[in-house]
Design an enzyme around this catalytic site. Structure first.
Site: not given
Lengths: 218, 231
Positions: A23, A46-48, A88
């Site tokens: 990440n 990507s944390e979205n 996520s």
């Protein structure tokens, strides 16, 4: 000579290992994706809500529904997947992601990090940073050694509100690679042409200097 | 069960002053933009809004902030909005900032009948103040409570008359959890089809979580950070 942002990203890219899920935070960390060492395969999260994040799209091919955590338009690589925010952060908190690279305003010698708030001045929020630093096994901070006022960001104790405690393992700045161990910074490498004295003078926290400090090879 | 309502007016019936709303989306991606625009028209005030971000000046939740309809925001990142920062620093707007993963999980818990859970995120920071701490596996965790809302408003790519939803790419984000956590959940969709037209294998949010569904009149889908590479 001190590194530029690309130099910092290139040095951090050397930390990547084959098969890792990674990440990357906003800013310098994002650049790391451009310098993956040859012969290894890593997958960016990507944390979205995307695993298998690819390059920026070609002009005219941007998709408003496909962005990264920095809200930038991106593409999905072959084999990518999309998921909701709870899934996520299950990947993140559940330690399925092997490396987190993020920026910081301050790092302290016991591994505390501050990067989300300057009281009374700047309040943007922590986004996913607190979840990321609370769980990642391997956290590298990418940042400049000093702030705009010339004050060291490598401190004995953070002065800003914390994002996480005792979590940072490594810091890469324009001057040096520092490891955090036993409550101290350890100087591992220096940027090409940068003297140990300069690094000492710009580091406020306790710094352990080995006899030999090699230059980074970029 | 047919969940279809005619339009946004009908979908938002019952939203009143002082209510708590959940609004899906990450940045401007996957936000229920038709519903937000209509909330401005309705003029409901003193809202508590649970949303990962607060829109930008002039679009998304930024519109509700400009018209001073929001009493409190519960979010994880609000850095893209000058009006928001002004109202927060001046004390006009109450703000509860929550780590993004905790926000997602609190919505999920709210919809799943789990009143609270322990997470390592935020331990040792301002976020942990006043929260119970417990050690699990040698590591401190803080107790975070579930979130629910009077209305959850989500945005999906495709939906059917039963309220089944499919999201597109990263526009999924908070929408599925929020859909489960609203006492009434409203879905605005780009494409509305008859029951049976969507493959049940592909459904992200089953219709049981959705009380009202409508086809949005128009989707501007603004891009916050247009980044491209040269051919």
């Amino acid at each position: 000579m001190a590194l530029d942002k690309v130099g910092i990203a290139k040095r951090i890219a050397q930390e990547l290992r084959d098969g890792w899920y990674v990440n990357l935070g906003i800013g310098i960390p994002t650049l790391v994706a451009n310098y993956i060492p040859e012969g290894i395969e890593v997958e960016f999260q990507s944390e979205n809500g995307i695993l298998g994040m690819g390059a920026f799209p070609f002009e005219g091919e941007e998709d408003a529904d496909l962005i990264n955590a920095g809200k930038q338009t991106i593409t999905a690589r072959k084999g990518a997947s999309f998921f909701d925010s709870a899934t996520s952060f299950a990947m993140i908190r559940g330690q399925h992601v092997q490396l987190t690279v993020l920026g910081a305003m301050e790092v302290s010698q016991n591994g505390d990090i501050a990067n989300w708030k300057i009281p009374g001045k700047m309040v943007k929020g922590m986004g996913g940073a607190m979840d990321l630093v609370a769980s990642a096994e391997n956290i590298i901070v990418a940042m400049m050694h000093s702030n705009k006022a010339g004050e060291s960001k490598i401190l004995s104790k953070c002065t800003l509100p914390l994002t996480g405690v005792g979590c940072v393992k490594k810091v890469v700045t324009e001057l040096a690679v520092l490891e955090i161990k036993d409550g101290k910074f350890h100087l591992i490498e220096r940027a090409p042409g940068v003297s140990v004295e300069e690094i000492i003078s710009k580091t406020e926290g306790e710094l352990v200097i080995p006899n030999n400090v090699p230059e980074m090879v970029l | 069960m047919n969940k279809v309502v005619k339009n946004v007016e009908e979908a938002l019936v019952g939203i009143k002053d002082d209510m708590t709303l959940m609004l899906g989306g990450f940045g401007l991606c996957g936000i229920p933009e038709n519903s937000i625009a209509h909330l401005v028209k309705m003029g409901v005030k003193n809202l508590t809004c649970i949303s990962n971000n607060a829109g930008v000046d002039g679009f998304g939740l930024g519109l509700l902030l400009e018209s001073k309809q929001v009493k409190k925001m519960i979010s994880s990142y609000v850095g893209e909005n000058d009006e928001f920062e002004r109202q927060m620093l001046s004390g006009e707007l109450e703000v509860d900032l929550i780590p993004q993963g905790s926000l997602a999980e609190r919505c999920r818990a709210g919809g799943a009948g789990i009143p609270a859970f322990y997470t390592p995120a935020g331990y040792g920071t301002e976020v942990a103040e006043g929260k119970e701490v417990r050690i699990y596996n040698g590591k401190p965790h803080i107790l975070e409570e579930a979130l629910t809302a009077d209305f959850a408003i989500v945005k999906a790519w495709k939906g059917d008359t039963e309220g089944n939803l499919i999201f597109k790419a990263t526009a999924r984000n908070f929408n599925p959890m929020m859909a489960t956590a609203g006492r009434i959940t409203i879905a605005e969709v780009e494409e509305l089809v008859e029951a049976g037209e969507l493959n049940p294998n592909d459904i992200h949010t089953p219709g049981i979580f959705v009380q009202r569904i409508f086809k949005g009149e128009k989707f501007e889908k603004r891009i916050e950070q247009r980044t491209v590479r040269q051919k």
